[in-house]
Design a protein around this motif. Structure first.
Motif, PDB file in Angstrom:
ATOM      1  N   CYS A  19     -37.477 -56.022  51.376  1.00  0.00           N
ATOM      2  CA  CYS A  19     -38.037 -57.134  52.151  1.00  0.00           C
ATOM      3  C   CYS A  19     -36.882 -57.929  52.757  1.00  0.00           C
ATOM      4  O   CYS A  19     -35.845 -58.142  52.117  1.00  0.00           O
ATOM      5  CB  CYS A  19     -38.897 -58.018  51.242  1.00  0.00           C
ATOM      6  N   SER A  20     -37.045 -58.397  53.996  1.00  0.00           N
ATOM      7  CA  SER A  20     -35.970 -59.106  54.699  1.00  0.00           C
ATOM      8  C   SER A  20     -35.791 -60.545  54.215  1.00  0.00           C
ATOM      9  O   SER A  20     -34.810 -61.186  54.567  1.00  0.00           O
ATOM     10  CB  SER A  20     -36.243 -59.107  56.202  1.00  0.00           C
ATOM     11  N   ALA A  21     -36.709 -61.070  53.427  1.00  0.00           N
ATOM     12  CA  ALA A  21     -36.616 -62.451  52.945  1.00  0.00           C
ATOM     13  C   ALA A  21     -36.655 -62.476  51.416  1.00  0.00           C
ATOM     14  O   ALA A  21     -37.412 -61.730  50.807  1.00  0.00           O
ATOM     15  CB  ALA A  21     -37.762 -63.285  53.506  1.00  0.00           C
ATOM     16  N   GLU A  22     -35.824 -63.336  50.827  1.00  0.00           N
ATOM     17  CA  GLU A  22     -35.833 -63.485  49.365  1.00  0.00           C
ATOM     18  C   GLU A  22     -37.081 -64.210  48.894  1.00  0.00           C
ATOM     19  O   GLU A  22     -37.536 -64.025  47.777  1.00  0.00           O
ATOM     20  CB  GLU A  22     -34.591 -64.246  48.903  1.00  0.00           C
ATOM     21  N   CYS A  23     -37.589 -65.089  49.758  1.00  0.00           N
ATOM     22  CA  CYS A  23     -38.833 -65.785  49.437  1.00  0.00           C
ATOM     23  C   CYS A  23     -39.566 -66.067  50.737  1.00  0.00           C
ATOM     24  O   CYS A  23     -38.977 -66.003  51.818  1.00  0.00           O
ATOM     25  CB  CYS A  23     -38.550 -67.079  48.666  1.00  0.00           C
ATOM     26  N   GLY A  24     -40.850 -66.335  50.633  1.00  0.00           N
ATOM     27  CA  GLY A  24     -41.650 -66.543  51.830  1.00  0.00           C
ATOM     28  C   GLY A  24     -41.881 -65.222  52.544  1.00  0.00           C
ATOM     29  O   GLY A  24     -41.625 -64.145  52.009  1.00  0.00           O
ATOM     30  N   GLU A  25     -42.366 -65.308  53.768  1.00  0.00           N
ATOM     31  CA  GLU A  25     -42.737 -64.105  54.512  1.00  0.00           C
ATOM     32  C   GLU A  25     -41.523 -63.426  55.135  1.00  0.00           C
ATOM     33  O   GLU A  25     -40.678 -64.066  55.738  1.00  0.00           O
ATOM     34  CB  GLU A  25     -43.735 -64.485  55.612  1.00  0.00           C
ATOM     35  N   GLY A  26     -41.458 -62.114  54.958  1.00  0.00           N
ATOM     36  CA  GLY A  26     -40.409 -61.299  55.570  1.00  0.00           C
ATOM     37  C   GLY A  26     -41.027 -60.033  56.108  1.00  0.00           C
ATOM     38  O   GLY A  26     -42.258 -59.900  56.183  1.00  0.00           O
ATOM     39  N   THR A  27     -40.195 -59.076  56.479  1.00  0.00           N
ATOM     40  CA  THR A  27     -40.696 -57.785  56.933  1.00  0.00           C
ATOM     41  C   THR A  27     -39.928 -56.683  56.210  1.00  0.00           C
ATOM     42  O   THR A  27     -38.802 -56.890  55.748  1.00  0.00           O
ATOM     43  CB  THR A  27     -40.532 -57.584  58.459  1.00  0.00           C
ATOM     44  N   GLN A  28     -40.554 -55.535  56.119  1.00  0.00           N
ATOM     45  CA  GLN A  28     -39.891 -54.358  55.576  1.00  0.00           C
ATOM     46  C   GLN A  28     -40.252 -53.183  56.469  1.00  0.00           C
ATOM     47  O   GLN A  28     -41.288 -53.181  57.133  1.00  0.00           O
ATOM     48  CB  GLN A  28     -40.237 -54.121  54.108  1.00  0.00           C
ATOM     49  N   SER A  29     -39.360 -52.213  56.510  1.00  0.00           N
ATOM     50  CA  SER A  29     -39.575 -51.076  57.402  1.00  0.00           C
ATOM     51  C   SER A  29     -39.371 -49.768  56.650  1.00  0.00           C
ATOM     52  O   SER A  29     -38.898 -49.751  55.503  1.00  0.00           O
ATOM     53  CB  SER A  29     -38.635 -51.166  58.606  1.00  0.00           C
ATOM     54  N   ARG A  30     -39.718 -48.705  57.329  1.00  0.00           N
ATOM     55  CA  ARG A  30     -39.568 -47.365  56.761  1.00  0.00           C
ATOM     56  C   ARG A  30     -39.443 -46.364  57.900  1.00  0.00           C
ATOM     57  O   ARG A  30     -39.734 -46.670  59.055  1.00  0.00           O
ATOM     58  CB  ARG A  30     -40.761 -47.020  55.878  1.00  0.00           C
ATOM     59  N   ALA A  31     -39.005 -45.184  57.553  1.00  0.00           N
ATOM     60  CA  ALA A  31     -38.901 -44.097  58.528  1.00  0.00           C
ATOM     61  C   ALA A  31     -40.221 -43.326  58.549  1.00  0.00           C
ATOM     62  O   ALA A  31     -40.824 -43.085  57.495  1.00  0.00           O
ATOM     63  CB  ALA A  31     -37.752 -43.164  58.161  1.00  0.00           C
ATOM     64  N   VAL A  32     -40.662 -42.945  59.728  1.00  0.00           N
ATOM     65  CA  VAL A  32     -41.865 -42.124  59.891  1.00  0.00           C
ATOM     66  C   VAL A  32     -41.493 -40.981  60.838  1.00  0.00           C
ATOM     67  O   VAL A  32     -41.014 -41.217  61.946  1.00  0.00           O
ATOM     68  CB  VAL A  32     -43.040 -42.943  60.469  1.00  0.00           C
ATOM     69  N   VAL A  33     -41.666 -39.745  60.366  1.00  0.00           N
ATOM     70  CA  VAL A  33     -41.317 -38.574  61.173  1.00  0.00           C
ATOM     71  C   VAL A  33     -42.482 -37.581  61.188  1.00  0.00           C
ATOM     72  O   VAL A  33     -43.294 -37.542  60.268  1.00  0.00           O
ATOM     73  CB  VAL A  33     -40.037 -37.869  60.650  1.00  0.00           C
ATOM     74  N   CYS A  34     -42.516 -36.785  62.224  1.00  0.00           N
ATOM     75  CA  CYS A  34     -43.512 -35.718  62.352  1.00  0.00           C
ATOM     76  C   CYS A  34     -42.911 -34.462  61.723  1.00  0.00           C
ATOM     77  O   CYS A  34     -41.775 -34.091  62.038  1.00  0.00           O
ATOM     78  CB  CYS A  34     -43.828 -35.487  63.836  1.00  0.00           C
ATOM     79  N   VAL A  35     -43.636 -33.824  60.802  1.00  0.00           N
ATOM     80  CA  VAL A  35     -43.122 -32.626  60.118  1.00  0.00           C
ATOM     81  C   VAL A  35     -44.155 -31.501  60.164  1.00  0.00           C
ATOM     82  O   VAL A  35     -45.353 -31.736  60.283  1.00  0.00           O
ATOM     83  CB  VAL A  35     -42.750 -32.910  58.636  1.00  0.00           C
ATOM     84  N   SER A  36     -43.642 -30.302  60.036  1.00  0.00           N
ATOM     85  CA  SER A  36     -44.544 -29.141  59.949  1.00  0.00           C
ATOM     86  C   SER A  36     -45.171 -29.130  58.553  1.00  0.00           C
ATOM     87  O   SER A  36     -44.580 -29.612  57.595  1.00  0.00           O
ATOM     88  CB  SER A  36     -43.758 -27.852  60.203  1.00  0.00           C
ATOM     89  N   LEU A  57     -44.543 -48.513  61.089  1.00  0.00           N
ATOM     90  CA  LEU A  57     -43.108 -48.505  60.778  1.00  0.00           C
ATOM     91  C   LEU A  57     -42.683 -49.764  60.017  1.00  0.00           C
ATOM     92  O   LEU A  57     -41.717 -49.743  59.271  1.00  0.00           O
ATOM     93  CB  LEU A  57     -42.286 -48.405  62.070  1.00  0.00           C
ATOM     94  N   THR A  58     -43.400 -50.874  60.245  1.00  0.00           N
ATOM     95  CA  THR A  58     -43.052 -52.146  59.587  1.00  0.00           C
ATOM     96  C   THR A  58     -44.308 -52.783  59.008  1.00  0.00           C
ATOM     97  O   THR A  58     -45.427 -52.481  59.427  1.00  0.00           O
ATOM     98  CB  THR A  58     -42.408 -53.139  60.583  1.00  0.00           C
ATOM     99  N   GLN A  59     -44.080 -53.656  58.040  1.00  0.00           N
ATOM    100  CA  GLN A  59     -45.172 -54.445  57.471  1.00  0.00           C
ATOM    101  C   GLN A  59     -44.622 -55.770  56.980  1.00  0.00           C
ATOM    102  O   GLN A  59     -43.428 -55.921  56.720  1.00  0.00           O
ATOM    103  CB  GLN A  59     -45.880 -53.697  56.338  1.00  0.00           C
ATOM    104  N   THR A  60     -45.518 -56.725  56.829  1.00  0.00           N
ATOM    105  CA  THR A  60     -45.157 -58.041  56.290  1.00  0.00           C
ATOM    106  C   THR A  60     -45.037 -57.935  54.771  1.00  0.00           C
ATOM    107  O   THR A  60     -45.772 -57.184  54.135  1.00  0.00           O
ATOM    108  CB  THR A  60     -46.246 -59.071  56.658  1.00  0.00           C
ATOM    109  N   CYS A  61     -44.085 -58.688  54.211  1.00  0.00           N
ATOM    110  CA  CYS A  61     -43.923 -58.685  52.753  1.00  0.00           C
ATOM    111  C   CYS A  61     -43.630 -60.106  52.269  1.00  0.00           C
ATOM    112  O   CYS A  61     -43.081 -60.925  53.012  1.00  0.00           O
ATOM    113  CB  CYS A  61     -42.786 -57.744  52.333  1.00  0.00           C
ATOM    114  N   ILE A  62     -44.028 -60.385  51.042  1.00  0.00           N
ATOM    115  CA  ILE A  62     -43.721 -61.660  50.391  1.00  0.00           C
ATOM    116  C   ILE A  62     -43.348 -61.329  48.956  1.00  0.00           C
ATOM    117  O   ILE A  62     -44.192 -60.884  48.174  1.00  0.00           O
ATOM    118  CB  ILE A  62     -44.926 -62.633  50.415  1.00  0.00           C
TER     119      ILE A  62
END
Length: 165
Positions: A19-36, A57-62
């Motif tokens: 999460c991008s914030a130690e407290c309160g609202e932040g964001t977090q991301s991840r990798a998303v790829v197309c695979v066989s 790819l991203t979501q809100t986190c607290i």
């Protein structure tokens, strides 16, 4: 080929990052790829997977709610150069938006007044018979009440003691 796409191509999403914030609202991301979907698994161009099914790819986190905390200013100058003065500073309880708050612990409130320059003012007789000012700014030294310091007493003897020997 299935509907102009490789059969069984699907989206693969990694675990969420920090999460991008130690407290309160932040964001977090991840990798998303197309695979066989068949071995050997290979990464395919995004166009090979159905776009409507692509995971975000991203979501809100607290992680936790932010707490109000004490902020303090720098200390003021001491009110006296000797014989015990005091200095002050401001302490304010502010929330995560830096707005005044009553949520801080009163036990943790920083000190706002403090004693300073408690040494006794010493206007002892000049150290020798050569009591004269060594610098042109010695009258300012005396006005600023710096004569309690040994260096100034010696260098500005006449201004500090008001007499010449």
């Amino acid at each position: 080929m299935c509907n102009n796409m490789p059969c069984g191509a699907k989206w693969f999403a990694s675990m969420w990052g920090q999460c991008s914030a130690e407290c309160g609202e932040g964001t977090q991301s991840r990798a998303v790829v197309c695979v066989s979907s068949t071995e050997p698994f290979t990464i395919l161009p995004s166009e090979n997977c159905p776009m409507g099914d692509k995971p975000p790819l991203t979501q809100t986190c607290i992680l936790k709610e932010c707490q109000a905390k004490w902020f303090k200013s720098d200390w003021s100058e001491c009110s006296k150069t000797c014989d015990g003065g005091h200095r002050t500073r401001d302490a304010k309880c502010l929330d995560e938006n830096l707005q005044p708050s009553n949520a801080c612990s009163t036990e943790e409130r920083p000190e706002e007044r403090q004693s300073c320059n408690i040494q006794q003012c010493s206007l002892a007789p000049p150290p020798d018979d050569d009591c004269r000012d060594k610098f042109s700014y010695c009258t300012v030294v005396a006005q600023a009440r710096l004569c309690s310091y040994s260096y100034y007493r010696t260098s500005c003897c006449f201004s500090c003691f008001g007499r010449q020997r």
